[in-house]
Design an enzyme around this catalytic site. Structure first.
Site, PDB file in Angstrom:
ATOM      1  N   SER A   7       0.563  14.201  22.428  1.00  0.00           N
ATOM      2  CA  SER A   7       0.600  14.608  21.020  1.00  0.00           C
ATOM      3  C   SER A   7      -0.768  14.939  20.460  1.00  0.00           C
ATOM      4  O   SER A   7      -0.927  15.874  19.693  1.00  0.00           O
ATOM      5  CB  SER A   7       1.232  13.504  20.174  1.00  0.00           C
ATOM      6  OG  SER A   7       0.492  12.310  20.302  1.00  0.00           O
ATOM      7  N   CYS A   8      -1.780  14.179  20.837  1.00  0.00           N
ATOM      8  CA  CYS A   8      -3.062  14.335  20.150  1.00  0.00           C
ATOM      9  C   CYS A   8      -4.108  15.040  20.978  1.00  0.00           C
ATOM     10  O   CYS A   8      -5.152  15.409  20.460  1.00  0.00           O
ATOM     11  CB  CYS A   8      -3.612  12.978  19.708  1.00  0.00           C
ATOM     12  SG  CYS A   8      -4.239  11.976  21.075  1.00  0.00           S
ATOM     13  N   GLY A   9      -3.890  15.189  22.281  1.00  0.00           N
ATOM     14  CA  GLY A   9      -4.931  15.797  23.088  1.00  0.00           C
ATOM     15  C   GLY A   9      -6.044  14.814  23.321  1.00  0.00           C
ATOM     16  O   GLY A   9      -5.835  13.643  23.550  1.00  0.00           O
TER      17      GLY A   9
END
Length: 282
Positions: free
Chosen positions: A114-116
């Site tokens: 989701s956030c990298g």
């Protein structure tokens, strides 16, 4: 390896009618990337193209930039407690002379679907200096109608999405609109790394005449990955972040968001968009 999708039992409720059936889900497993035998990063990804993912990740980290700098990528045997190979750990060996980053506990990176990239000490640490300044001479020129056609072509090529409905995708197109490559993953940043990694392995960097299209939004991280690969145009079907727009403006990247049908917003690098009508006022 047959691990891209998995089957799970699901309770279906449709118009108050209840049934039970198996459902196809996209697989998500951790991949540990080691550099010279030392742990560097862990990402949650969809298995497949793991070597390309690792190579692309190292391009975005500024470690690799040319095919000859990559010596080997292998799965680590005995990765599990019982000594079996999980195919969830890869070790990257660089060619002699390649400068390696300082791998410390503070430097290690944990990434999620989701956030990298998370856990960077500061924003400055993410702004890795690219060896491929965006240099499309003469500049890529793209008709809005060509851009408008790309999301449908991306969707048509998403084979795993058709079975699961749960994957992001990233694709490279030529300036004439030819589909060059497409990768799917539970994380859009992984899909981009797989594209860039394959380009590195094939001697295709920098991607100075390519268009990168991503499903979903355009985060700072995706803009950074485009810049690190020398890609001049990044388009997303959803919104960009403010930092992505700032980076695009600073680096000369053309950034297009909300690409839906004939409608789109150009946030930076508008000189590459071949507008036939006069520019909108205001």
């Amino acid at each position: 390896m047959g691990r891209v999708t998995e089957r799970r039992k699901v309770l279906r409720i449709r118009d108050e009618q209840v049934s039970s059936r198996p459902d196809t889900l996209v697989a998500e497993e951790p991949l540990e990337i080691r550099l010279g035998g030392k742990p560097l990063a862990i990402t949650m990804r969809t298995p497949g193209d793991d070597f390309a993912l690792a190579a692309g990740f190292l391009v975005s980290e500024g470690v690799l930039g040319a095919t000859e700098e990559l010596q080997s990528i292998v799965y680590c045997a005995g990765a599990s407690q019982d000594g079996s190979n999980t195919y969830n750990v890869v070790d990257v060996r660089t060619a002699p002379g390649v400068v390696l980053p300082d791998i410390t506990l503070e430097r290690n990176v944990y990434t999620t679907s989701s956030c990298g990239l998370c856990g960077k000490a500061s924003l400055d640490a993410v702004r890795t200096t690219t060896r491929f300044a965006i240099d499309d001479t003469p500049p890529v020129r793209i008709e809005p109608s060509l851009l408008a056609s790309l999301p449908d072509r991306l969707r048509e090529a998403q084979r795993v999405f058709d079975r699961t409905g749960g994957l992001h995708a990233a694709a490279l197109f030529s300036e004439a609109g030819e589909l060059l490559d497409i990768r799917e993953d539970v994380g859009r940043h992984n899909a981009v790394d797989k594209l860039v990694g394959r380009a590195l392995q094939n001697g295709g960097l920098p991607l100075s005449r390519a268009i990168l299209l991503v499903s979903g939004r355009a985060s700072f991280e995706l803009a950074q990955k485009a810049v690190m690969a020398g890609i001049p145009v990044l388009a997303a079907v959803s919104a960009p972040s403010s930092l992505a727009v700032d980076l695009a403006a600073e680096s000369g990247l053309t950034l297009v968001g909300f690409l839906r049908g004939p409608n789109m917003n150009v946030y930076a690098g508008e000189h590459r968009i071949a507008l036939r009508a006069a520019a909108a006022q205001g």
